[in-house]
Design a protein around this motif. Structure first.
Motif, mmCIF file in Angstrom:
data_model
loop_
_atom_site.group_PDB
_atom_site.id
_atom_site.type_symbol
_atom_site.label_atom_id
_atom_site.label_comp_id
_atom_site.label_asym_id
_atom_site.label_seq_id
_atom_site.Cartn_x
_atom_site.Cartn_y
_atom_site.Cartn_z
ATOM 1 N N LEU A 192 10.441 0.578 -6.053
ATOM 2 C CA LEU A 192 10.839 1.849 -5.450
ATOM 3 C C LEU A 192 11.399 1.632 -4.048
ATOM 4 N N HIS A 193 10.780 0.734 -3.285
ATOM 5 C CA HIS A 193 11.273 0.452 -1.941
ATOM 6 C C HIS A 193 12.634 -0.244 -1.991
ATOM 7 N N LEU A 194 12.829 -1.110 -2.979
ATOM 8 C CA LEU A 194 14.135 -1.758 -3.111
ATOM 9 C C LEU A 194 15.207 -0.729 -3.451
ATOM 10 N N GLN A 195 14.858 0.247 -4.296
ATOM 11 C CA GLN A 195 15.803 1.328 -4.567
ATOM 12 C C GLN A 195 16.090 2.120 -3.294
ATOM 13 N N GLY A 196 15.061 2.291 -2.467
ATOM 14 C CA GLY A 196 15.273 2.978 -1.197
ATOM 15 C C GLY A 196 16.258 2.240 -0.311
ATOM 16 N N ALA A 197 16.198 0.896 -0.339
ATOM 17 C CA ALA A 197 17.155 0.113 0.446
ATOM 18 C C ALA A 197 18.577 0.327 -0.061
ATOM 19 N N ILE A 198 18.737 0.435 -1.382
ATOM 20 C CA ILE A 198 20.063 0.702 -1.942
ATOM 21 C C ILE A 198 20.552 2.079 -1.487
ATOM 22 N N CYS A 199 19.648 3.064 -1.503
ATOM 23 C CA CYS A 199 20.017 4.405 -1.036
ATOM 24 C C CYS A 199 20.393 4.393 0.443
ATOM 25 N N PHE A 213 -8.069 5.160 4.982
ATOM 26 C CA PHE A 213 -8.686 6.083 5.923
ATOM 27 C C PHE A 213 -9.200 7.301 5.144
ATOM 28 N N ASP A 214 -8.666 8.488 5.366
ATOM 29 C CA ASP A 214 -9.168 9.673 4.663
ATOM 30 C C ASP A 214 -8.334 10.029 3.439
ATOM 31 N N ASP A 215 -7.353 9.222 3.101
ATOM 32 C CA ASP A 215 -6.464 9.521 1.979
ATOM 33 C C ASP A 215 -6.647 8.513 0.853
ATOM 34 N N GLU A 216 -6.052 8.847 -0.292
ATOM 35 C CA GLU A 216 -6.022 7.937 -1.430
ATOM 36 C C GLU A 216 -4.704 7.166 -1.410
ATOM 37 N N ALA A 217 -4.770 5.881 -1.709
ATOM 38 C CA ALA A 217 -3.569 5.050 -1.737
ATOM 39 C C ALA A 217 -3.604 4.158 -2.968
ATOM 40 N N PHE A 218 -2.483 3.455 -3.205
ATOM 41 C CA PHE A 218 -2.341 2.621 -4.392
ATOM 42 C C PHE A 218 -1.750 1.272 -3.991
ATOM 43 N N LEU A 219 -2.207 0.227 -4.696
ATOM 44 C CA LEU A 219 -1.583 -1.087 -4.547
ATOM 45 C C LEU A 219 -0.424 -1.154 -5.530
ATOM 46 N N ILE A 238 0.862 -1.184 0.000
ATOM 47 C CA ILE A 238 0.000 0.000 0.000
ATOM 48 C C ILE A 238 0.895 1.228 0.000
ATOM 49 N N ARG A 239 0.732 2.070 -1.031
ATOM 50 C CA ARG A 239 1.635 3.199 -1.218
ATOM 51 C C ARG A 239 0.841 4.484 -1.353
ATOM 52 N N SER A 240 1.516 5.590 -1.058
ATOM 53 C CA SER A 240 0.863 6.897 -1.158
ATOM 54 C C SER A 240 0.924 7.470 -2.562
ATOM 55 N N ALA A 241 1.814 6.928 -3.418
ATOM 56 C CA ALA A 241 1.957 7.421 -4.789
ATOM 57 C C ALA A 241 2.032 6.232 -5.735
ATOM 58 N N PRO A 242 1.553 6.371 -6.974
ATOM 59 C CA PRO A 242 1.618 5.260 -7.929
ATOM 60 C C PRO A 242 3.038 5.020 -8.406
ATOM 61 N N SER A 243 3.284 3.809 -8.901
ATOM 62 C CA SER A 243 4.582 3.477 -9.470
ATOM 63 C C SER A 243 4.646 3.947 -10.914
ATOM 64 N N ALA A 244 5.831 3.884 -11.468
ATOM 65 C CA ALA A 244 6.031 4.374 -12.833
ATOM 66 C C ALA A 244 5.678 3.311 -13.857
ATOM 67 N N GLY A 245 4.968 3.720 -14.892
ATOM 68 C CA GLY A 245 4.831 2.895 -16.079
ATOM 69 C C GLY A 245 3.690 1.912 -16.108
ATOM 70 N N HIS A 246 3.005 1.658 -14.983
ATOM 71 C CA HIS A 246 1.959 0.644 -14.979
ATOM 72 C C HIS A 246 0.732 1.164 -14.242
ATOM 73 N N PRO A 247 -0.474 0.884 -14.760
ATOM 74 C CA PRO A 247 -1.689 1.291 -14.045
ATOM 75 C C PRO A 247 -1.830 0.514 -12.741
ATOM 76 N N GLU A 248 -2.313 1.189 -11.699
ATOM 77 C CA GLU A 248 -2.419 0.551 -10.391
ATOM 78 C C GLU A 248 -3.805 0.752 -9.799
#
Length: 475
Positions: free
Chosen positions: A229-236, A218-224, A202-212
């Motif tokens: 992106l998280h794996l890139q975050g681990a590299i960072c 709760f009161d916000d919009e989220a995306f499956l 569950i993410r707050s922003a969509p990923s690149a290149g693919h419809p989600e």
């Protein structure tokens, strides 16, 4: 009232059991068991004995059970929508596979009949064994002509559909091979110094290149989303090498034989020292490790699937894996001689240039597979250096050829089963485009500096579909 024959199944094995009236088994028990019905769960105490003749309808052909006691644990409370043995014959849903299977069995029957005739003329001692073999082949042919069960009925009763009948255990074998691929993927990367991580879907922003898929959080919009992106975050975060096995969600409106809205992703990301081909080398060795491991650890499961799906021929792959640049692949495709059949004339619609997208040209992609098979004799290969117009905006451009990027695709038989690339690691190179959410999220990851890195994503279900040369992901 005196005797009942049963077929007992545990996992993929079946055995015949004989329930006879005795001091410990009254006639009431025999009547009760006789009315229990198919798929009843029983607990049996019995002696293992030799049968009077070879048992043809069970996997255990040379023994049977003489029952001394039996208890019914549970039984179906409604009529079965289909017979398990019928549902296991999945080749009936593919006319081409069924025709191949029937032809193969009929050829075996003809050969067995000729051998039996020769044996009778020579008065050989092998005659009875040959007659038994011929009867077994005739039974196999009869099984191949069973009535087709609609897919909707099978899916609505998936619990029954997945129960093996002992004679055609391909369903269970596919699940074991699925598990085996994940285990081999994990073993290989752990041995290479990777760390397994588990990232949120569950993410707050969509990923690149693919419809989600969108959902309310709760009161916000989220995306499956998925994990890249998280794996890139681990590299960072200076993890250097990470991988994940987990679900991937994509909101594809169109239903095709090669797309699922939810599938299992096998993904890794790694820091690179000199060139993104370090990641390509990992992919090369990884797939060879998986293919070798399946052959050594799952030989019986592979045989079970191939017995049911005649199109599932043994995979041919090279060591090291064949690699072509995108230009070489296009040249091979354009120069491939036509076979002269209607299919090839239909597929050869036009000449592709060096910047065409093989993903959208599905017909040309299949023809490329055929050309590679004819030229190099392999079913598995990697195409390197993709055109920039065919990939994500977040892929590192090729420094020597600006119209190409440092990206690659992995092909197995008739399908693309994986793709990877060197990611942009400098926030100043990010372009503000049509997806500001993902651009901002990636910029935040890179804002404190990030090492050059690359990764790859593999679709598990599509990998198995291509490995067994099947046409449909869902089966």
């Amino acid at each position: 009232n005196k005797l009942v024959f049963l077929v007992l199944r545990e996992e993929t094995c079946t055995v015949q059991a004989v329930l006879a009236r005795s001091e410990t088994i009254p006639v009431e028990t025999i009547k009760l068991v006789g009315r229990a019905g198919l798929e009843s769960l029983v607990e049996v105490e019995a002696d293992v004995v030799a049968p009077g003749a070879t048992i043809k309808g069970c996997t255990q052909k040379d023994v049977e059970l003489a029952v001394r006691g039996i208890a019914i644990i549970s039984r179906p409370v409604k009529q079965l929508p289909f017979i398990i043995e019928e549902a296991s014959c999945l080749h009936n849903f593919d006319p081409h596979s069924k025709d191949l299977l029937v032809d193969k069995i009929e050829a075996k029957i003809a050969a067995a009949r000729d051998a039996l005739d020769q044996s009778l003329k020579a008065q050989s001692s092998d005659t009875k064994e040959m007659e038994a073999k011929l009867d077994e082949l005739r039974h196999e042919l009869q099984r191949s002509y069973r009535l087709k069960i609609p897919s909707s009925v099978k899916w609505d009763n998936r619990v029954l559909d997945l129960r093996p009948d002992g004679q055609t255990p391909a369903n269970r074998a596919l699940f074991k091979i699925n598990s085996g691929v994940c285990q081999l993927f994990r073993e290989f990367l752990l041995a290479k110094g990777f760390i397994e991580v588990h990232t949120p879907r569950i993410r707050s922003a969509p990923s690149a290149g693919h419809p989600e898929f969108k959902l309310r959080y709760f009161d916000d919009e989220a995306f499956l989303g998925h994990s890249s992106l998280h794996l890139q975050g681990a590299i960072c975060a200076d993890f250097e090498r990470v991988f994940e096995i987990g679900p991937v969600f994509r909101a594809h409106a169109a239903t095709t034989h090669r797309h699922l809205n939810e599938y299992t992703g096998l993904e890794f990301e790694m820091a690179i020292n000199e060139h993104y081909h370090e990641a390509v080398d990992v992919v090369d060795e990884l797939f060879v490790w998986i293919f070798d491991g399946l052959k050594s650890r799952h030989a019986d499961d592979l045989a079970a699937v191939r017995a049911q799906y005649p199109t599932a021929e043994e995979l041919v792959y090279a060591r090291p894996t064949l690699r072509l640049t995108f230009r070489e692949a296009i040249a091979l495709l354009n120069n491939a001689p036509a076979d002269g059949d209607l299919t090839d004339r239909f597929l050869r619609r036009h000449v592709l240039d060096d910047f065409d997208d093989l993903v959208t040209h599905a017909d040309e992609r299949r023809r490329l597979m055929r050309a590679v098979k004819q030229q190099y004799g392999v079913d598995f290969f990697i195409v390197d250096k993709s055109p920039s117009n065919c990939t994500s905006r977040f892929v590192m451009p090729c420094p020597h050829e600006p119209r190409y990027v440092n990206a690659f695709k992995v092909y197995l038989r008739h399908e693309e089963v994986g793709s990877g690339a060197q990611r942009i690691h400098d926030a100043r190179m990010l372009e503000r485009g049509t997806n500001p959410g993902i651009t901002q999220a990636l910029a935040e990851l890179l804002q404190y500096g990030a090492p050059p890195h690359a990764g790859c994503a593999i679709g598990l279900e599509r990998l198995l579909m291509a490995y067994f040369n099947l046409f449909n992901l869902s089966g």
